[in-house]
Design a protein around this motif. Structure first.
Motif, short mmCIF file in Angstrom:
data_model
loop_
_atom_site.label_atom_id
_atom_site.label_comp_id
_atom_site.label_asym_id
_atom_site.label_seq_id
_atom_site.Cartn_x
_atom_site.Cartn_y
_atom_site.Cartn_z
N VAL A 28 4.82 -0.37 -10.76
CA VAL A 28 5.82 0.48 -9.95
C VAL A 28 7.14 -0.20 -10.25
CG1 VAL A 28 6.38 1.20 -7.54
CG2 VAL A 28 4.02 1.04 -8.16
N LEU A 29 8.25 0.70 -10.59
CA LEU A 29 9.45 0.34 -11.26
C LEU A 29 10.38 0.69 -9.81
CD1 LEU A 29 9.42 1.57 -14.58
CD2 LEU A 29 8.78 -0.79 -13.75
N LEU A 30 11.33 -0.37 -9.73
CA LEU A 30 12.57 -0.22 -8.97
C LEU A 30 13.50 0.56 -9.33
CD1 LEU A 30 13.68 -1.25 -5.97
CD2 LEU A 30 14.70 -3.04 -7.42
N VAL A 31 13.96 1.89 -8.70
CA VAL A 31 14.41 2.75 -9.23
C VAL A 31 15.85 3.20 -8.38
CG1 VAL A 31 14.74 5.23 -10.23
CG2 VAL A 31 12.45 3.69 -10.58
N ALA A 32 16.97 3.66 -9.13
CA ALA A 32 18.10 3.88 -8.19
C ALA A 32 18.88 5.23 -8.97
CB ALA A 32 19.27 2.67 -8.35
N HIS A 33 19.77 5.47 -8.10
CA HIS A 33 20.64 6.72 -8.59
C HIS A 33 21.37 6.21 -10.06
CE1 HIS A 33 24.41 9.23 -8.59
NE2 HIS A 33 23.60 10.21 -8.07
N ALA A 34 21.57 7.05 -10.72
CA ALA A 34 22.11 6.99 -12.10
C ALA A 34 23.51 6.38 -12.04
CB ALA A 34 22.12 8.02 -13.03
N GLY A 35 24.08 6.55 -10.85
CA GLY A 35 25.58 6.05 -10.69
C GLY A 35 25.77 4.80 -10.16
#
Length: 144
Positions: A28-35
């Motif tokens: 499970v990866l930590l993921v953020a908005h592309a900006g």
């Protein structure tokens, strides 16, 4: 013949158990908005953000946290393996903040597909996904 049937059944059960264990262990990866400008977070900072104690990214941008339900297996794996806390511990922290009036709980989503959509469309968003749900509208944040 019965012995062969028993062996085949045992082999099928072992294969089913192995495939479900493999699926359960998908990272499970930590993921953020592309900006989001931040590319890496420490475990302590990530834990503080998901506990809703830290409300901004290191550059000062507001963080919008998204989580799956406490009983969702991906949420449980993220909490235990990436944050080193149990899901109920996060819930207790959120409840304390809400009931004391000092903060709010994270935004809840019901599926990983919904998580991806919310992360992609919300500036400053942070959440988590299995690799198969990633696309170019979100970015992986590494944790050290």
């Amino acid at each position: 013949m019965a012995r062969l049937t028993q062996r085949l059944l045992l082999a099928l059960l072992m294969l089913a158990g192995a495939s479900s264990a493999t699926a359960e262990e998908a990272p499970v990866l930590l993921v953020a908005h592309a900006g989001v400008d931040t590319r890496q977070l420490t475990r302590d900072t990530t834990r503080a953000i998901f506990a809703m104690r830290q409300r901004t990214w290191p550059d000062g941008q507001a963080v919008r946290v998204f989580v799956l339900a406490n009983d969702h297996p991906v949420h449980a794996r993220f909490a235990k393996k990436r944050l080193a806390v149990y899901p109920h511990q996060l819930q207790l922290a959120w409840d304390r903040m809400v009931f004391s009036g000092t903060g709010q709980a994270p935004n809840r989503v019901t599926t990983q597909a919904e998580m991806r959509e919310r992360l992609a469309s919300t500036p400053g968003a942070l959440g988590y996904l299995e690799r198969e749900y990633l696309d170019d509208r979100v970015q992986v944040i590494t944790m050290d």
